[in-house]
Scaffold this active site. Structure first.
Site, PDB file in Angstrom:
ATOM      1  N   ASP A 204       0.160  -8.063   4.449  1.00 29.16           N
ATOM      2  CA  ASP A 204      -0.232  -7.711   3.037  1.00 29.16           C
ATOM      3  C   ASP A 204      -1.587  -7.694   3.193  1.00 29.16           C
ATOM      4  O   ASP A 204      -2.054  -8.474   4.173  1.00 29.16           O
ATOM      5  CB  ASP A 204       0.483  -8.991   1.930  1.00 29.16           C
ATOM      6  CG  ASP A 204      -0.076  -8.586   0.932  1.00 29.16           C
ATOM      7  OD1 ASP A 204      -0.027  -7.673   0.341  1.00 29.16           O
ATOM      8  OD2 ASP A 204      -0.706  -9.754   0.389  1.00 29.16           O
TER       9      ASP A 204
ATOM     10  N   ASP B  21      -4.366  -8.238   0.219  1.00 27.74           N
ATOM     11  CA  ASP B  21      -5.017  -8.902  -0.921  1.00 27.74           C
ATOM     12  C   ASP B  21      -4.276 -10.340  -0.779  1.00 27.74           C
ATOM     13  O   ASP B  21      -3.250 -10.610  -0.983  1.00 27.74           O
ATOM     14  CB  ASP B  21      -4.780  -8.427  -2.275  1.00 27.74           C
ATOM     15  CG  ASP B  21      -5.494  -7.196  -2.763  1.00 27.74           C
ATOM     16  OD1 ASP B  21      -6.608  -6.746  -2.362  1.00 27.74           O
ATOM     17  OD2 ASP B  21      -4.563  -6.061  -3.066  1.00 27.74           O
TER      18      ASP B  21
HETATM   19  C1  BG6 Z   1      -1.983  -6.482  -4.792  1.00 24.79           C
HETATM   20  C2  BG6 Z   1      -2.729  -7.543  -5.470  1.00 24.79           C
HETATM   21  O1  BG6 Z   1      -2.067  -6.752  -3.554  1.00 24.79           O
HETATM   22  O2  BG6 Z   1      -2.490  -5.322  -5.261  1.00 24.79           O
HETATM   23  C3  BG6 Z   1      -2.475  -7.630  -7.042  1.00 24.79           C
HETATM   24  O3  BG6 Z   1      -1.937  -8.779  -5.175  1.00 24.79           O
HETATM   25  C4  BG6 Z   1      -3.010  -6.164  -7.505  1.00 24.79           C
HETATM   26  O4  BG6 Z   1      -2.959  -8.429  -7.632  1.00 24.79           O
HETATM   27  C5  BG6 Z   1      -2.425  -4.963  -6.362  1.00 24.79           C
HETATM   28  O5  BG6 Z   1      -2.968  -6.049  -8.815  1.00 24.79           O
HETATM   29  C6  BG6 Z   1      -2.843  -3.715  -7.107  1.00 24.79           C
HETATM   30  O6  BG6 Z   1      -4.225  -3.311  -6.666  1.00 24.79           O
HETATM   31  P1  BG6 Z   1      -5.194  -2.213  -7.019  1.00 24.79           P
HETATM   32  O7  BG6 Z   1      -6.220  -2.168  -6.032  1.00 24.79           O
HETATM   33  O8  BG6 Z   1      -4.060  -1.054  -7.009  1.00 24.79           O
HETATM   34  O9  BG6 Z   1      -5.687  -2.411  -8.426  1.00 24.79           O
HETATM   35 MG    MG Z   2      -1.237 -10.446  -1.533  1.00 28.84          MG
END
Ligand code: BG6
Ligand code: MG
Length: 233
Positions: A24, A26
């Protein structure tokens, strides 16, 4: 199903078969959780909607739209407003990404990626983020990642297994040959639903369903992970 035994084949896998690691992004490779928090906080303050770090933690692994729905709860807003808020939140978030450098890699990630390369493991990133292709080049790890994908390439977002199955397919591996590294409850659920091995990062209250749990990747060697998986099964 295994026709000979009538048992689910996922119950018969062993860590010996692992040939690839699917990360993963984030909260695993980089601490963008704080950037997401600050972006949502700005938006919710402007909108007069309650929000705090506790709520933010429940958003780990959820897509942007699913996150906003969770924040809104039973508040009704027209679709055009929702679309505008999603776009505004992302604008705030992109300002944070623009400042990212390899210094934003979480501790232990760089060494582990090097080790995986030396061990001949395949590597992928399977994220819920639409911004995955903007973030990865800023972290300086693209040369050690074979496949980058996100939930926009598949039908269902995490906790459905789709994005991990897609990553495995791109790597040319079967699910039981893959280990997923996740910091989110929804992500661990997705990895297990895919029939993969799961390493959860963070508190057991959040990622305890994974085969093994570690506080972070700091100082963690590939052989430690394999050893823990062997004792976990
Ligand atoms: C995930 C995060 O990886 O991505 C979430 O854990 C986040 O917190 C989600 O909302 C979506 O990210 P993005 O960059 O598409 O807004
Ligand atoms: Mg994550």
């Amino acid at each position: 199903m295994n026709p000979a035994s009538g048992m689910e084949t996922t119950q018969q896998k062993t860590p010996h078969e692992i040939l690839g690691v699917i990360f993963d992004m984030d909260g695993v490779l980089t601490d963008t959780i704080e950037f997401h928090y600050q972006s949502w906080e700005k938006l919710t303050l402007e909108m007069g909607i309650p929000f705090n770090r506790e709520v933010n933690d429940t958003l780990r692994g959820l897509s942007r739209r699913d996150s906003l729905m969770q924040i809104l709860g039973d508040r009704y807003l027209p679709e055009a407003k929702i679309a505008e808020m999603l776009e505004r939140k992302n604008r705030y978030y992109l300002d944070f990404i623009a400042e990212m450098t390899p210094a934003h890699l979480l501790p232990g990630v760089d060494d582990l990626l090097n080790e995986l390369r030396s061990a001949g493991m395949k590597t992928a990133i399977a994220s819920a983020s639409q911004n995955v292709r903007a973030v990865i080049p800023r972290l300086g790890i693209a040369d050690r990642i074979d496949v980058v994908t996100n939930v926009y390439k598949v039908k269902r977002s995490k906790p459905a297994p789709d994005v991990f199955l897609h990553a495995a397919e791109q790597l040319g591996l079967s699910p039981n040959q893959c280990l997923v590294v996740e910091d989110a409850e929804a992500g661990v659920e997705a990895a297990l639903a895919a029939g993969m091995w799961a390493l959860g990062l963070g508190p057991v209250e959040r990622v305890g369903a994974a085969h093994i749990v570690l506080p972070s990747l700091q100082g963690v060697k590939w052989e430690d992970i394999l050893g823990k998986l062997h004792t976990a099964v």
